[in-house]
Design a protein around this motif. Structure first.
Motif, PDB file in Angstrom:
ATOM      1  N   SER A  70       9.902  13.593  -3.230  1.00  0.00           N
ATOM      2  CA  SER A  70       9.895  13.833  -1.786  1.00  0.00           C
ATOM      3  C   SER A  70      10.989  12.971  -1.159  1.00  0.00           C
ATOM      4  CB  SER A  70       8.532  13.499  -1.186  1.00  0.00           C
ATOM      5  OG  SER A  70       8.203  12.142  -1.385  1.00  0.00           O
ATOM      6  N   ARG A  71      11.275  13.235   0.101  1.00  0.00           N
ATOM      7  CA  ARG A  71      12.322  12.466   0.775  1.00  0.00           C
ATOM      8  C   ARG A  71      11.972  12.282   2.247  1.00  0.00           C
ATOM      9  NH1 ARG A  71      17.716  15.822   0.090  1.00  0.00           N
ATOM     10  NH2 ARG A  71      18.567  14.331   1.637  1.00  0.00           N
ATOM     11  N   ASP A  72      12.504  11.206   2.804  1.00  0.00           N
ATOM     12  CA  ASP A  72      12.389  10.929   4.234  1.00  0.00           C
ATOM     13  C   ASP A  72      13.817  10.793   4.741  1.00  0.00           C
ATOM     14  OD1 ASP A  72      12.144   9.805   6.772  1.00  0.00           O
ATOM     15  OD2 ASP A  72      10.361   8.671   6.239  1.00  0.00           O
ATOM     16  N   ASN A  73      14.319  11.827   5.363  1.00  0.00           N
ATOM     17  CA  ASN A  73      15.721  11.833   5.778  1.00  0.00           C
ATOM     18  C   ASN A  73      16.003  10.790   6.854  1.00  0.00           C
ATOM     19  OD1 ASN A  73      16.357  13.954   4.005  1.00  0.00           O
ATOM     20  ND2 ASN A  73      15.706  15.477   5.515  1.00  0.00           N
ATOM     21  N   ALA A  74      15.022  10.495   7.678  1.00  0.00           N
ATOM     22  CA  ALA A  74      15.218   9.490   8.721  1.00  0.00           C
ATOM     23  C   ALA A  74      15.420   8.100   8.122  1.00  0.00           C
ATOM     24  CB  ALA A  74      14.032   9.481   9.669  1.00  0.00           C
ATOM     25  N   LYS A  75      14.878   7.887   6.934  1.00  0.00           N
ATOM     26  CA  LYS A  75      14.993   6.586   6.263  1.00  0.00           C
ATOM     27  C   LYS A  75      15.988   6.614   5.117  1.00  0.00           C
ATOM     28  CE  LYS A  75      10.225   5.210   7.316  1.00  0.00           C
ATOM     29  NZ  LYS A  75       8.915   4.779   6.743  1.00  0.00           N
ATOM     30  N   ASN A  76      16.678   7.735   4.921  1.00  0.00           N
ATOM     31  CA  ASN A  76      17.642   7.865   3.808  1.00  0.00           C
ATOM     32  C   ASN A  76      16.994   7.478   2.481  1.00  0.00           C
ATOM     33  OD1 ASN A  76      19.671   8.673   5.569  1.00  0.00           O
ATOM     34  ND2 ASN A  76      20.432   6.587   5.861  1.00  0.00           N
ATOM     35  N   THR A  77      15.779   7.929   2.277  1.00  0.00           N
ATOM     36  CA  THR A  77      14.983   7.500   1.134  1.00  0.00           C
ATOM     37  C   THR A  77      14.438   8.699   0.365  1.00  0.00           C
ATOM     38  OG1 THR A  77      14.332   5.468   2.284  1.00  0.00           O
ATOM     39  CG2 THR A  77      12.980   6.151   0.414  1.00  0.00           C
ATOM     40  N   VAL A  78      14.453   8.568  -0.955  1.00  0.00           N
ATOM     41  CA  VAL A  78      13.827   9.555  -1.819  1.00  0.00           C
ATOM     42  C   VAL A  78      12.756   8.847  -2.645  1.00  0.00           C
ATOM     43  CG1 VAL A  78      15.567   9.295  -3.640  1.00  0.00           C
ATOM     44  CG2 VAL A  78      14.216  11.402  -3.499  1.00  0.00           C
ATOM     45  N   TYR A  79      11.663   9.551  -2.867  1.00  0.00           N
ATOM     46  CA  TYR A  79      10.525   8.977  -3.591  1.00  0.00           C
ATOM     47  C   TYR A  79      10.227   9.793  -4.844  1.00  0.00           C
ATOM     48  CZ  TYR A  79       9.746   6.986   1.069  1.00  0.00           C
ATOM     49  OH  TYR A  79       9.906   6.352   2.276  1.00  0.00           O
ATOM     50  N   LEU A  80       9.589   9.145  -5.795  1.00  0.00           N
ATOM     51  CA  LEU A  80       9.079   9.848  -6.978  1.00  0.00           C
ATOM     52  C   LEU A  80       7.674   9.323  -7.244  1.00  0.00           C
ATOM     53  CD1 LEU A  80       9.860  11.963  -9.155  1.00  0.00           C
ATOM     54  CD2 LEU A  80      10.373  10.003 -10.645  1.00  0.00           C
ATOM     55  N   GLN A  81       6.694  10.160  -6.987  1.00  0.00           N
ATOM     56  CA  GLN A  81       5.312   9.818  -7.303  1.00  0.00           C
ATOM     57  C   GLN A  81       5.051  10.253  -8.733  1.00  0.00           C
ATOM     58  OE1 GLN A  81       2.873   8.212  -5.427  1.00  0.00           O
ATOM     59  NE2 GLN A  81       1.688   8.276  -7.322  1.00  0.00           N
ATOM     60  N   ILE A  82       4.649   9.292  -9.550  1.00  0.00           N
ATOM     61  CA  ILE A  82       4.445   9.547 -10.978  1.00  0.00           C
ATOM     62  C   ILE A  82       2.968   9.340 -11.285  1.00  0.00           C
ATOM     63  CG2 ILE A  82       5.163   8.935 -13.288  1.00  0.00           C
ATOM     64  CD1 ILE A  82       7.623   7.616 -12.131  1.00  0.00           C
ATOM     65  N   ASN A  83       2.317  10.393 -11.735  1.00  0.00           N
ATOM     66  CA  ASN A  83       0.900  10.313 -12.094  1.00  0.00           C
ATOM     67  C   ASN A  83       0.711  10.638 -13.572  1.00  0.00           C
ATOM     68  OD1 ASN A  83       0.243   9.831  -9.366  1.00  0.00           O
ATOM     69  ND2 ASN A  83       0.096  12.033  -8.948  1.00  0.00           N
ATOM     70  N   SER A  84      -0.465  10.303 -14.077  1.00  0.00           N
ATOM     71  CA  SER A  84      -0.819  10.613 -15.468  1.00  0.00           C
ATOM     72  C   SER A  84       0.287  10.190 -16.432  1.00  0.00           C
ATOM     73  CB  SER A  84      -1.103  12.110 -15.619  1.00  0.00           C
ATOM     74  OG  SER A  84      -2.112  12.525 -14.731  1.00  0.00           O
ATOM     75  N   LEU A  85       0.705   8.954 -16.293  1.00  0.00           N
ATOM     76  CA  LEU A  85       1.819   8.464 -17.098  1.00  0.00           C
ATOM     77  C   LEU A  85       1.501   8.496 -18.586  1.00  0.00           C
ATOM     78  CD1 LEU A  85       3.043   5.641 -14.773  1.00  0.00           C
ATOM     79  CD2 LEU A  85       4.551   7.278 -15.911  1.00  0.00           C
ATOM     80  N   LYS A  86       2.526   8.819 -19.351  1.00  0.00           N
ATOM     81  CA  LYS A  86       2.440   8.858 -20.805  1.00  0.00           C
ATOM     82  C   LYS A  86       3.442   7.872 -21.390  1.00  0.00           C
ATOM     83  CE  LYS A  86       1.590  13.864 -20.601  1.00  0.00           C
ATOM     84  NZ  LYS A  86       2.065  15.195 -21.077  1.00  0.00           N
ATOM     85  N   ALA A  87       3.209   7.496 -22.625  1.00  0.00           N
ATOM     86  CA  ALA A  87       4.118   6.557 -23.287  1.00  0.00           C
ATOM     87  C   ALA A  87       5.547   7.095 -23.300  1.00  0.00           C
ATOM     88  CB  ALA A  87       3.638   6.287 -24.706  1.00  0.00           C
ATOM     89  N   GLU A  88       5.687   8.409 -23.434  1.00  0.00           N
ATOM     90  CA  GLU A  88       7.031   9.005 -23.489  1.00  0.00           C
ATOM     91  C   GLU A  88       7.738   9.024 -22.137  1.00  0.00           C
ATOM     92  OE1 GLU A  88       4.184  10.348 -24.645  1.00  0.00           O
ATOM     93  OE2 GLU A  88       4.107  12.515 -24.274  1.00  0.00           O
ATOM     94  N   ASP A  89       7.056   8.598 -21.080  1.00  0.00           N
ATOM     95  CA  ASP A  89       7.714   8.457 -19.785  1.00  0.00           C
ATOM     96  C   ASP A  89       8.448   7.121 -19.658  1.00  0.00           C
ATOM     97  OD1 ASP A  89       4.841  10.006 -18.298  1.00  0.00           O
ATOM     98  OD2 ASP A  89       6.788  10.944 -18.716  1.00  0.00           O
TER      99      ASP A  89
END
Length: 121
Positions: A70-89
């Protein structure tokens, strides 16, 4: 000077979650596409997810259903929400953004310095 700064990485147990952030700072005219890539030790850098200015998203098959960009253009920011993490991540996660410094400048891609995500099993 334009730069991308990532944050939010760390050590997490398998099945856990993290939220990565990337802020574009400095003097810039505009930002277009933004994205996240990752590079595991011994592997090439690979695409994780991208998001356009209009919020169209694209994901690698390996992360679909678990990662959300996702991104917030007003804050010049991009996010990555990572769930159900695996060792290969486990990898260094890099932010990428297509930016134009001045109105007359060409569009070019910029990279952050990376943030380490380590998943313990």
């Amino acid at each position: 000077q334009v730069q991308l700064v990532e944050s939010g990485g760390g050590l997490v147990q398998a099945g856990g979650s993290l939220r990565l952030s990337c802020v574009a700072s400095g003097s810039m005219f505009a930002i277009r596409d933004m994205g996240w890539y990752r590079q595991a030790k011994g592997n090439q850098r690979e695409l994780v997810a991208t998001i356009t200015l209009g919020n169209n998203t694209n994901y690698a098959d390996s992360v679909k259903g678990r990662f959300t960009i996702s991104r917030d253009n007003a804050k010049n920011t991009v996010y990555l929400q990572i769930n159900s993490l695996k060792a290969e991540d486990t990898a260094v996660y890099y932010c990428n953004a297509e930016m134009r410094v001045f109105v007359s400048s060409p569009w070019r891609f910029y990279w952050g310095q990376g943030t380490q995500v380590t998943v313990s099993s």
